[in-house]
Design a protein around this motif. Structure first.
Motif, PDB file in Angstrom:
ATOM      1  N   THR A 136      51.476  42.539  32.758  1.00 30.80           N
ATOM      2  CA  THR A 136      52.378  42.367  33.846  1.00 30.80           C
ATOM      3  C   THR A 136      51.913  40.819  34.268  1.00 30.80           C
ATOM      4  O   THR A 136      52.651  39.946  34.542  1.00 30.80           O
ATOM      5  CB  THR A 136      51.951  43.088  35.126  1.00 30.80           C
ATOM      6  OG1 THR A 136      52.232  44.596  34.710  1.00 30.80           O
ATOM      7  CG2 THR A 136      52.931  42.849  36.020  1.00 30.80           C
ATOM      8  N   GLU A 171      56.911  60.265  43.132  1.00 26.98           N
ATOM      9  CA  GLU A 171      57.705  58.956  42.280  1.00 26.98           C
ATOM     10  C   GLU A 171      57.982  59.160  40.993  1.00 26.98           C
ATOM     11  O   GLU A 171      58.187  58.416  40.253  1.00 26.98           O
ATOM     12  CB  GLU A 171      56.858  57.787  42.665  1.00 26.98           C
ATOM     13  CG  GLU A 171      56.499  57.536  44.092  1.00 26.98           C
ATOM     14  CD  GLU A 171      57.830  56.610  44.872  1.00 26.98           C
ATOM     15  OE1 GLU A 171      58.880  56.987  44.081  1.00 26.98           O
ATOM     16  OE2 GLU A 171      57.655  56.094  45.757  1.00 26.98           O
ATOM     17  N   ARG A 177      60.822  57.253  39.389  1.00 26.78           N
ATOM     18  CA  ARG A 177      60.670  55.780  39.365  1.00 26.78           C
ATOM     19  C   ARG A 177      59.645  55.480  38.364  1.00 26.78           C
ATOM     20  O   ARG A 177      59.743  54.513  37.769  1.00 26.78           O
ATOM     21  CB  ARG A 177      60.297  55.356  40.909  1.00 26.78           C
ATOM     22  CG  ARG A 177      59.780  53.897  40.893  1.00 26.78           C
ATOM     23  CD  ARG A 177      58.999  53.526  42.027  1.00 26.78           C
ATOM     24  NE  ARG A 177      59.447  53.837  43.385  1.00 26.78           N
ATOM     25  CZ  ARG A 177      60.239  53.068  43.969  1.00 26.78           C
ATOM     26  NH1 ARG A 177      60.438  51.787  43.571  1.00 26.78           N
ATOM     27  NH2 ARG A 177      60.874  53.603  45.380  1.00 26.78           N
ATOM     28  N   LEU A 178      58.549  56.383  38.241  1.00 29.77           N
ATOM     29  CA  LEU A 178      57.662  56.183  37.259  1.00 29.77           C
ATOM     30  C   LEU A 178      58.155  56.245  35.694  1.00 29.77           C
ATOM     31  O   LEU A 178      57.906  55.142  34.893  1.00 29.77           O
ATOM     32  CB  LEU A 178      56.345  57.124  37.396  1.00 29.77           C
ATOM     33  CG  LEU A 178      55.671  57.095  38.557  1.00 29.77           C
ATOM     34  CD1 LEU A 178      54.828  58.217  38.704  1.00 29.77           C
ATOM     35  CD2 LEU A 178      55.120  55.964  39.013  1.00 29.77           C
ATOM     36  N   ASN A 236      61.293  55.484  35.050  1.00 26.64           N
ATOM     37  CA  ASN A 236      62.140  54.513  34.632  1.00 26.64           C
ATOM     38  C   ASN A 236      61.412  53.217  34.425  1.00 26.64           C
ATOM     39  O   ASN A 236      62.082  52.110  33.889  1.00 26.64           O
ATOM     40  CB  ASN A 236      63.027  54.316  35.915  1.00 26.64           C
ATOM     41  CG  ASN A 236      64.025  55.487  36.079  1.00 26.64           C
ATOM     42  OD1 ASN A 236      64.330  56.102  35.107  1.00 26.64           O
ATOM     43  ND2 ASN A 236      64.491  55.606  37.337  1.00 26.64           N
ATOM     44  N   LEU A 237      60.584  52.989  35.064  1.00 22.91           N
ATOM     45  CA  LEU A 237      59.492  52.038  34.718  1.00 22.91           C
ATOM     46  C   LEU A 237      58.644  51.766  33.428  1.00 22.91           C
ATOM     47  O   LEU A 237      58.494  50.845  32.498  1.00 22.91           O
ATOM     48  CB  LEU A 237      58.478  51.687  36.135  1.00 22.91           C
ATOM     49  CG  LEU A 237      59.135  51.000  37.113  1.00 22.91           C
ATOM     50  CD1 LEU A 237      58.311  50.958  38.323  1.00 22.91           C
ATOM     51  CD2 LEU A 237      59.699  49.767  37.017  1.00 22.91           C
ATOM     52  N   ALA A 238      58.021  52.968  33.497  1.00 22.21           N
ATOM     53  CA  ALA A 238      57.123  53.223  32.261  1.00 22.21           C
ATOM     54  C   ALA A 238      57.591  53.057  30.817  1.00 22.21           C
ATOM     55  O   ALA A 238      57.036  52.409  29.879  1.00 22.21           O
ATOM     56  CB  ALA A 238      56.222  54.347  32.200  1.00 22.21           C
ATOM     57  N   LEU A 265      51.699  56.415  35.703  1.00 21.03           N
ATOM     58  CA  LEU A 265      51.170  55.865  36.864  1.00 21.03           C
ATOM     59  C   LEU A 265      51.163  54.352  36.614  1.00 21.03           C
ATOM     60  O   LEU A 265      51.518  53.350  37.641  1.00 21.03           O
ATOM     61  CB  LEU A 265      50.161  56.270  37.525  1.00 21.03           C
ATOM     62  CG  LEU A 265      50.209  57.510  38.262  1.00 21.03           C
ATOM     63  CD1 LEU A 265      49.441  58.239  38.776  1.00 21.03           C
ATOM     64  CD2 LEU A 265      51.264  57.166  39.749  1.00 21.03           C
ATOM     65  N   PRO A 287      51.938  51.552  34.689  1.00 19.00           N
ATOM     66  CA  PRO A 287      52.824  50.371  34.769  1.00 19.00           C
ATOM     67  C   PRO A 287      53.462  49.993  36.248  1.00 19.00           C
ATOM     68  O   PRO A 287      53.547  49.004  36.572  1.00 19.00           O
ATOM     69  CB  PRO A 287      54.036  50.912  33.901  1.00 19.00           C
ATOM     70  CG  PRO A 287      53.421  51.913  32.983  1.00 19.00           C
ATOM     71  CD  PRO A 287      52.337  52.498  33.651  1.00 19.00           C
ATOM     72  N   TYR A 288      53.490  51.022  37.001  1.00 16.34           N
ATOM     73  CA  TYR A 288      54.048  50.882  38.211  1.00 16.34           C
ATOM     74  C   TYR A 288      53.123  50.553  39.363  1.00 16.34           C
ATOM     75  O   TYR A 288      53.248  49.516  40.022  1.00 16.34           O
ATOM     76  CB  TYR A 288      54.642  52.415  38.748  1.00 16.34           C
ATOM     77  CG  TYR A 288      54.922  52.252  40.080  1.00 16.34           C
ATOM     78  CD1 TYR A 288      55.929  51.436  40.748  1.00 16.34           C
ATOM     79  CD2 TYR A 288      54.668  52.970  41.153  1.00 16.34           C
ATOM     80  CE1 TYR A 288      56.343  51.320  42.135  1.00 16.34           C
ATOM     81  CE2 TYR A 288      54.981  53.406  42.700  1.00 16.34           C
ATOM     82  CZ  TYR A 288      55.783  52.467  43.005  1.00 16.34           C
ATOM     83  OH  TYR A 288      56.299  52.286  44.152  1.00 16.34           O
ATOM     84  N   ARG A 312      52.509  46.649  38.529  1.00 17.77           N
ATOM     85  CA  ARG A 312      53.792  45.914  39.139  1.00 17.77           C
ATOM     86  C   ARG A 312      53.484  45.646  40.597  1.00 17.77           C
ATOM     87  O   ARG A 312      53.647  44.763  41.054  1.00 17.77           O
ATOM     88  CB  ARG A 312      55.009  46.442  38.868  1.00 17.77           C
ATOM     89  CG  ARG A 312      56.284  45.917  39.388  1.00 17.77           C
ATOM     90  CD  ARG A 312      57.563  46.488  39.280  1.00 17.77           C
ATOM     91  NE  ARG A 312      57.941  46.491  37.965  1.00 17.77           N
ATOM     92  CZ  ARG A 312      59.082  46.511  37.506  1.00 17.77           C
ATOM     93  NH1 ARG A 312      59.963  46.811  38.284  1.00 17.77           N
ATOM     94  NH2 ARG A 312      59.308  46.414  36.400  1.00 17.77           N
ATOM     95  N   CYS A 313      53.270  46.790  41.077  1.00 15.33           N
ATOM     96  CA  CYS A 313      52.670  46.675  42.890  1.00 15.33           C
ATOM     97  C   CYS A 313      51.595  45.743  43.159  1.00 15.33           C
ATOM     98  O   CYS A 313      51.602  44.879  44.087  1.00 15.33           O
ATOM     99  CB  CYS A 313      52.705  48.112  43.360  1.00 15.33           C
ATOM    100  SG  CYS A 313      54.011  49.111  43.220  1.00 15.33           S
TER     101      CYS A 313
END
Length: 355
Positions: free
Chosen positions: A19, A58, A61-62, A64-66, A317, A319-320, A323-324
């Protein structure tokens, strides 16, 4: 652009490194190979908690990002490690079938749970009540991914295969200094090893030891992941992974006879053909009691950061969480409340008083 030190190159460290590199920053990663949890993980990604039939925290969301994150990494590294594979939940009763049908009607779950039941046609498996199929699932071959990424980091001069020495770290107003490096900060992603970190050992990280067996079962002939208390994952050439155990009281990272017996008992409940054990692995997962990651900045040192506590869902978890964390470090964006380590600030204050 900035330069950051990352301690640890498991899934969380990898995701953080990628990232930050993607945002144009330089990194130096330190890893002595002492933490094995990511290397021995089953690597399944699935947003549904199959025991309780609800979405994980989540979950959408997880996913869709991973999935895009790993697709991009496959292309970048030129390595295939994301295997698309079905996950079947084996039903032990009519009641479990009915609970599955109820779950398929729930908002958020319907897109991940297939309504039609699947009858068992494999004589080597005892499944008289059939299966339910989880959709959009797969497996990240974590050992392949981590090995390839570490080689990539070495190739760009960003990996130091040695331990990080806390006594050599100098915290300054404009960053940190370590072994001749001047960096904007240090990101600690040490897994269970964080318990020895003098800056973040106040956080309530728990060890959850997980063990896997590799079995050879030439008569099993199964191409899907089956979850039946424990799971079996086909790995090719009539070999399967079987696991995993969860032991919150064990701190010995070596394989145990007790876990072996537990996994064998679970296998014999639904596998009706002969098999032999060919290997056993163990690793200690970094977990937190509230089942949320630990992400954020140190209460007193604004250049020290942490990303940890991914537990058994690190593939989803990491990748999310990365990003955070990068949003916090680079732009001052607040970490979502559910994972911000500030939720344990009182523990830090208590530890300071004791000191």
């Amino acid at each position: 652009m900035g330069h950051y030190i990352i301690v640890g190159s498991g899934l969380s460290g990898l995701a953080t490194a990628e990232t930050l590199l993607g945002e144009g920053h330089q990194i130096t990663v330190f890893d002595d190979g002492s933490q094995k949890a990511s290397m021995v993980a089953g690597g399944l990604y699935n947003p549904v908690v199959l025991k309780r039939l609800n979405l994980t925290w989540e979950g959408k969301r997880l996913m869709n990002l991973a999935l895009p994150f790993y697709r991009a990494l496959e292309k970048k590294l030129g390595v295939d490690f994301d295997e698309k594979i079905s996950i079947l939940r084996l039903f032990a009763s009519v009641e479990e079938q009915n609970k599955w049908f109820e779950a398929t009607d729930q908002p958020g779950l319907s897109e991940y749970l297939s309504t039609p039941l699947i009858a068992n046609t494999n004589e080597a498996i005892h499944a008289p009540y059939g299966y339910g199929e989880v959709l959009h699932t797969g497996r990240i071959h974590t050992a392949t991914l981590l090995s390839a990424y570490r080689e990539y980091l070495e190739g760009i001069g960003s990996l130091q295969r040695k331990a990080f020495c806390f006594s050599d770290l100098r915290i300054e107003d404009d960053g940190v200094r370590y072994e001749g490096l001047h960096a904007g900060g240090v990101i600690f992603s040490e897994g269970f090893g964080m318990r020895s970190n003098p800056y973040f050992n106040y956080l309530p990280l728990e060890g959850n030891k997980g063990e896997l067996l590799e079995i050879y079962a030439p008569d099993l002939k199964e191409s899907r992941v089956i979850k039946a208390g424990i799971f079996i994952i086909p790995t090719g050439n009539d070999h399967y992974l079987a696991g995993a155990t969860y032991d919150r009281n064990a701190e010995d990272p070596e394989p145990s006879a007790q876990a072996r017996a537990t996994l064998l008992k679970g296998l014999h409940k639904f596998i009706q053909c002969d098999f032999e054990i060919t290997r056993q692995w163990a690793g200690i997962r970094p977990t937190v009691a509230d089942r949320r990651p630990l992400v954020g900045v140190h209460p007193e040192h604004s250049t020290l950061f942490v990303i940890n506590g991914m537990g058994s869902r690190g593939v989803l978890l990491a990748p999310y969480a990365a990003r955070c964390l990068s949003g916090l470090i680079l732009r001052g964006e607040p970490v979502p409340e559910g994972m911000d380590c500030i939720r344990f600030s009182r523990r830090f204050q208590s530890s300071e008083k004791k000191a």
